[in-house]
Design a protein around this motif. Structure first.
Motif, mmCIF file in Angstrom:
data_model
loop_
_atom_site.group_PDB
_atom_site.id
_atom_site.type_symbol
_atom_site.label_atom_id
_atom_site.label_comp_id
_atom_site.label_asym_id
_atom_site.label_seq_id
_atom_site.Cartn_x
_atom_site.Cartn_y
_atom_site.Cartn_z
ATOM 1 N N HIS A 186 15.733 24.069 -1.055
ATOM 2 C CA HIS A 186 14.943 23.593 0.086
ATOM 3 C C HIS A 186 15.731 22.653 1.008
ATOM 4 O O HIS A 186 15.327 21.532 1.281
ATOM 5 N N HIS A 205 13.847 21.016 3.853
ATOM 6 C CA HIS A 205 12.656 20.225 3.513
ATOM 7 C C HIS A 205 12.711 18.902 4.280
ATOM 8 O O HIS A 205 13.732 18.208 4.257
ATOM 9 N N HIS A 232 18.428 17.062 6.325
ATOM 10 C CA HIS A 232 17.707 18.329 6.559
ATOM 11 C C HIS A 232 17.946 18.840 7.981
ATOM 12 O O HIS A 232 17.967 20.056 8.203
ATOM 13 N N ALA A 246 19.304 22.415 8.945
ATOM 14 C CA ALA A 246 18.541 23.299 9.842
ATOM 15 C C ALA A 246 19.452 23.800 10.971
ATOM 16 O O ALA A 246 19.418 24.980 11.329
ATOM 17 N N LEU A 303 11.653 32.876 9.283
ATOM 18 C CA LEU A 303 12.360 31.895 8.454
ATOM 19 C C LEU A 303 12.178 32.259 6.982
ATOM 20 O O LEU A 303 11.072 32.607 6.562
ATOM 21 N N GLU A 304 13.248 32.183 6.224
ATOM 22 C CA GLU A 304 13.128 32.431 4.784
ATOM 23 C C GLU A 304 13.755 31.262 4.017
ATOM 24 O O GLU A 304 13.320 30.130 4.156
ATOM 25 N N ILE A 358 8.432 27.444 -0.919
ATOM 26 C CA ILE A 358 8.664 26.894 0.416
ATOM 27 C C ILE A 358 7.377 26.715 1.224
ATOM 28 O O ILE A 358 7.308 25.884 2.123
ATOM 29 N N TRP A 364 5.849 23.045 2.119
ATOM 30 C CA TRP A 364 6.380 22.053 3.067
ATOM 31 C C TRP A 364 6.765 22.601 4.421
ATOM 32 O O TRP A 364 6.993 21.842 5.365
ATOM 33 N N VAL A 365 6.796 23.925 4.559
ATOM 34 C CA VAL A 365 7.361 24.479 5.800
ATOM 35 C C VAL A 365 6.495 24.140 7.018
ATOM 36 O O VAL A 365 7.000 24.039 8.143
ATOM 37 N N GLU A 366 5.206 23.889 6.765
ATOM 38 C CA GLU A 366 4.347 23.529 7.905
ATOM 39 C C GLU A 366 4.706 22.149 8.462
ATOM 40 O O GLU A 366 4.344 21.817 9.584
ATOM 41 N N CYS A 379 7.844 20.978 8.873
ATOM 42 C CA CYS A 379 9.183 20.926 9.481
ATOM 43 C C CYS A 379 9.079 20.692 10.988
ATOM 44 O O CYS A 379 8.212 21.252 11.649
ATOM 45 N N ARG A 416 9.514 29.725 12.007
ATOM 46 C CA ARG A 416 8.702 28.978 11.044
ATOM 47 C C ARG A 416 7.244 29.453 11.099
ATOM 48 O O ARG A 416 6.619 29.717 10.061
#
Ligand SMILES: O=C(O)CCC(=O)C(=O)O
Ligand SMILES: [Fe+2]
Length: 294
Positions: free
Chosen positions: A71, A74, A80, A84, A109-110, A245, A248-250, A252, A274
């Motif tokens: 992650h 994250h 991070h 990114a 996004l993966e 994932i 937490w992806v919401e 970012c 995302r």
């Protein structure tokens, strides 16, 4: 659009982009990776790949050592934003849209993780990432013939030859010899180590027959990412989301990412990717590709 990258990947199951990064770019990423690897080894980051387990899910018990940091994007992980920026880098977006023959507006996004030197020598079994060993030859072939809807890469920051593949094995079911082989066989017919120099990127079909062989003395910092394209099937959603994932992806925030790719601002491209992952994951029940992994 003709694409050598795509043609080589389809033919061999992997393709190398030599020196995709400058020495300065490699140096900046090394420094961020050293920091998070240290943090993770000392128990300061709970999302890790622990020894001796090969497939997710992993616990956060680092007492037997780790071989990966999970992650990287994250929002609570140091650096991070650096990670990114490297995930959404123009050279990645260009390669993935070429390989998948898609628009950057269709990307999803993966995963983005870091693979590191373990504290003790360690190896992975021969496997295909998303096809378990017990499937029938016909089912195996049917799965391998599905269209390519994601691209997976390794970006090496140190010399790395720990990924071992059987070239061409993504085009056929396993031979009887491969099925019967010791899962840790060091001499699978046709095997080759994929040799990478710092700054090289390898894209590979994650269902090629492959394994990892890791030595504790050889420094390894290899960024391990994947991107998808809209319209992937539920098996792909499972492969991505099994890494946890969705939680937490919401949260970012990619608004600080600088630069452009494919004529678009990278920050808005990143946010679109995302959002498409969140949409894909919204009706998925979590399950694991290789539930029998010990
Ligand atoms: O270490 C590598 O490059 C390969 C890792 C791998 O095969 C996996 O995580 O499934
Ligand atoms: Fe794998």
């Amino acid at each position: 659009m003709a694409s050598d990258l795509r043609d080589q990947l389809l033919r061999d199951g992997f393709v190398r982009i030599p020196s995709a990064l400058s020495a300065d770019q490699v140096e900046a990423l090394r420094s961020a990776c050293q920091h998070v690897a240290h943090l993770a080894r000392t128990g300061g980051w709970p999302y890790v790949r622990t020894l001796p387990k090969q497939f997710p899910p992993w616990t956060s018990d680092v007492s037997k050592g780790i071989w990966g940091v999970q992650h990287l994007m994250h929002p609570e992980l140091p650096h991070h934003d650096t990670f990114a920026s490297s995930y959404f880098a123009p050279y990645i977006v260009a390669a993935v849209t070429e390989i998948l023959q898609c628009s950057s507006e269709d990307l999803v996004l993966e995963l983005y993780n870091l693979l590191i030197r373990p504290d003790a020598d360690f190896a992975l079994r021969w496997h295909r990432d998303d096809i378990g060993p017990e499937v029938s030859p016909q089912d195996e072939l049917n799965r391998l013939r599905e269209p390519m809807l994601h691209a997976q890469w390794n970006l090496a920051l140190y010399p790395d030859e720990s990924l071992i593949v059987v070239p061409g094995s993504h085009l056929r079911s396993r031979t009887e010899e491969e099925r019967q082989a010791d899962p840790f066989d060091d001499n699978m017919p046709g095997q080759m180590a994929v040799k990478m120099n710092p700054g090289d990127i390898i894209f590979y079909n994650n269902n090629i027959l492959h394994r990892g062989v890791y030595r504790s003395e050889a420094e390894r910092m290899t960024l391990h990412g994947s991107m998808g394209v809209v319209g992937a099937d539920p098996a792909r959603a499972r492969n991505v989301l099994q890494h946890g994932i969705g939680a937490w992806v919401e949260d970012c925030d990619f608004s600080e990412i600088q630069g452009q790719a494919a004529g678009k601002q990278l920050c808005s491209l990143a946010d679109g990717m995302r959002k498409r992952l969140v949409a894909m994951g919204s009706d998925q029940v979590l399950s694991f590709s290789q539930p029998l992994d010990e």
